[in-house]
Write a protein that holds these residues in place. Structure first.
Motif, PDB file in Angstrom:
ATOM      1  N   ARG A 185      16.205   5.206   3.819  1.00 38.44           N
ATOM      2  CA  ARG A 185      14.764   5.019   3.653  1.00 38.44           C
ATOM      3  C   ARG A 185      14.044   5.130   4.989  1.00 38.44           C
ATOM      4  NH1 ARG A 185      14.935   0.441   0.315  1.00 38.44           N
ATOM      5  NH2 ARG A 185      15.589   0.987  -1.781  1.00 38.44           N
ATOM      6  N   ARG A 236       6.965  -0.714   2.121  1.00 38.61           N
ATOM      7  CA  ARG A 236       7.135  -2.120   1.789  1.00 38.61           C
ATOM      8  C   ARG A 236       6.169  -2.973   2.604  1.00 38.61           C
ATOM      9  NH1 ARG A 236      13.402  -3.080   2.381  1.00 38.61           N
ATOM     10  NH2 ARG A 236      12.463  -4.007   4.235  1.00 38.61           N
ATOM     11  N   GLU A 295       5.140  12.173  -1.197  1.00 36.81           N
ATOM     12  CA  GLU A 295       4.507  11.118  -1.975  1.00 36.81           C
ATOM     13  C   GLU A 295       3.070  11.521  -2.327  1.00 36.81           C
ATOM     14  OE1 GLU A 295       2.765   7.594  -3.265  1.00 36.81           O
ATOM     15  OE2 GLU A 295       2.175   8.498  -1.366  1.00 36.81           O
ATOM     16  N   LEU A 321       0.864  -1.175   0.000  1.00 38.52           N
ATOM     17  CA  LEU A 321       0.000   0.000   0.000  1.00 38.52           C
ATOM     18  C   LEU A 321       0.897   1.219   0.000  1.00 38.52           C
ATOM     19  CD1 LEU A 321      -3.013   0.835   0.174  1.00 38.52           C
ATOM     20  CD2 LEU A 321      -2.659   1.128   2.606  1.00 38.52           C
ATOM     21  N   GLY A 322       0.693   2.092  -0.964  1.00 42.61           N
ATOM     22  CA  GLY A 322       1.538   3.274  -1.041  1.00 42.61           C
ATOM     23  C   GLY A 322       2.984   2.890  -1.260  1.00 42.61           C
ATOM     24  N   ASP A 323       3.913   3.678  -0.760  1.00 44.65           N
ATOM     25  CA  ASP A 323       5.319   3.386  -1.016  1.00 44.65           C
ATOM     26  C   ASP A 323       5.978   2.671   0.158  1.00 44.65           C
ATOM     27  OD1 ASP A 323       5.390   5.444   0.745  1.00 44.65           O
ATOM     28  OD2 ASP A 323       6.870   6.627  -0.337  1.00 44.65           O
ATOM     29  N   ARG A 356      11.415   7.604   5.382  1.00 46.57           N
ATOM     30  CA  ARG A 356      10.036   7.375   4.939  1.00 46.57           C
ATOM     31  C   ARG A 356       9.140   7.056   6.132  1.00 46.57           C
ATOM     32  NH1 ARG A 356      10.354   4.953  -0.299  1.00 46.57           N
ATOM     33  NH2 ARG A 356      10.833   6.651  -1.719  1.00 46.57           N
TER      34      ARG A 356
END
Lengths: 198, 200
Positions: free
Chosen positions: B184, B118, B195, B114-116, B187
């Motif tokens: 990352r 993982r 995003e 879902l989305g960016d 994020r």
């Protein structure tokens, strides 16, 4: 999946959101919360925005009117409960398709004229009396409204017709027979008159 | 379109809010477009993947009902996250009344993408204790300040901040376990704004 997982994840999320938005529109209509439903329609005169209240078709807008701006104006003037919800517009979309295919000469859908008031509304109400394939001059339309002197006001009313194509302001032309101006642009007016002359 | 007026008010002062009153509300479709993904991620994190779609639908239907009365200049995203929280609480209560074991809150958020984020990060979110999961969801995904997070989950602002920090630390461990580059981690910590901007 790819190294970052971005494409699949974002694509899956968009698909889910698309499905949820459709479901929201359906439930909103069921629960009387869909004050303004809209969709777009590809036509020979460009992409038209179609918007309807529960009472009927309330707005048809050409691309050049800026659909986002039109939707914001509907939110201000009618209700901010505005959703993309094609179902309510199915019938008018089908009639417009038939019209542009040359097999329909009049529209038979309920209209909501609440965006036209005063003299503008009077003009919108007489315009359907100009039949498919015919034209009338601004002067003649002024006479139809019972205010023969209001020729310029008829021009303004036509320019601000909230329901172009369906309420045929494109059939109002100059006294010398030239098409004159049009909310959808001069080319669209010529195109509609040519379609109806076939 | 999108959150234009709302975003402007959120980052600006009173003079902008006054103009927003004159401008009125955006079409609700623009609200869905601007905040639908945020609300879906918050729901996903708080109630798990199976109940997230229902929670999203209930949130936006309630929001649509109340939208005309929302004071102009309100922070629409925070308003939606608050409604999503109430709907999540409703779901938990309804689930608690039902005898079926499947009505329990899923222990894991599941491995779907879902989305960016993982898949394993969503799993890790599902494994957080409930309070940490909510604090992470409302602050880092929903963008609520800790004072408002605390008002929703109970306890003090400092406790909400601690719970979210503990949650993010656990998620960083999970992210590190599965993964490659350290940058990352941002994020997890960020509010996903960039995003969302891309999706407009």
């Amino acid at each position: 999946m790819s190294a970052t997982g971005v494409p699949e994840g974002v694509a899956a999320e968009r698909e889910t959101l698309g499905r949820l938005a459709q479901e929201l529109a359906r439930r909103a209509a069921q629960e009387d919360l869909l004050d303004v439903a809209y969709r777009t329609l590809d036509t020979p005169v460009g992409v038209l925005l179609l918007a309807a209240t529960p009472r009927g078709l309330v707005r048809v807008a050409y691309d050049r009117e800026d659909h986002d701006a039109v939707l914001r104006s509907l939110a201000d003037r009618l209700s901010p409960r505005v959703l993309r919800a094609p179902a309510r517009l199915d019938r008018v979309a089908a009639e417009l398709d038939e019209y542009f295919a040359g097999v329909r000469t009049r529209f038979d859908v309920p209209l909501d004229l609440s965006l036209a008031s005063g003299f503008r509304r009077a003009v919108v109400e007489v315009l359907p009396r100009i039949g498919f394939g015919t034209t009338a001059s601004y002067t003649q339309v002024a006479a139809l409204t019972g205010r023969p002197g209001a020729v310029r006001a008829v021009g303004t009313a036509c320019a601000r017709n909230p329901l172009p194509v369906v309420v045929p302001c494109h059939r109002v032309v100059r006294s010398d027979g030239t098409p004159g101006e049009y909310v959808g642009g001069a080319a669209a007016k010529v195109g509609l008159l040519a379609l109806e002359a076939r | 379109m999108g959150g234009g007026v709302v975003a402007g008010v959120a980052v600006s002062g009173a003079p902008v809010a006054v103009r927003a009153v004159a401008a009125g509300h955006e079409p609700f479709e623009a609200v869905v477009a601007a905040h639908g993904a945020t609300v879906l991620r918050v729901c996903r994190a708080v109630v798990g993947p199976d109940a997230a779609d229902d929670a999203w639908s209930e949130t936006f239907l309630a929001a649509l009902r109340a939208y005309p009365a929302l004071p102009a200049g309100s922070d629409v995203r925070a308003w939606l996250v608050t409604i999503a929280h109430r709907k999540a609480v409703d779901q938990h209560r309804a689930a608690a009344r039902r005898p079926a074991p499947t009505a329990e809150l899923p222990e894991r958020a599941g491995g779907e993408l879902l989305g960016d984020w993982r898949a394993d990060l969503w799993e890790a979110v599902g494994e957080l204790p409930a309070k940490q999961r909510r604090c992470v969801a409302y602050h880092h995904l929903g963008g609520l300040p800790y004072a408002e997070v605390a008002a929703l989950v109970g306890g003090s602002e400092a406790a909400a901040r601690r719970a979210a920090a503990d949650g993010v630390r656990a998620l960083r461990r999970a992210w590190g376990d599965g993964g490659d580059s350290g940058d990352r981690n941002d994020r997890v910590h960020g509010d996903q704004r960039s995003e969302r901007e891309e999706q407009r």
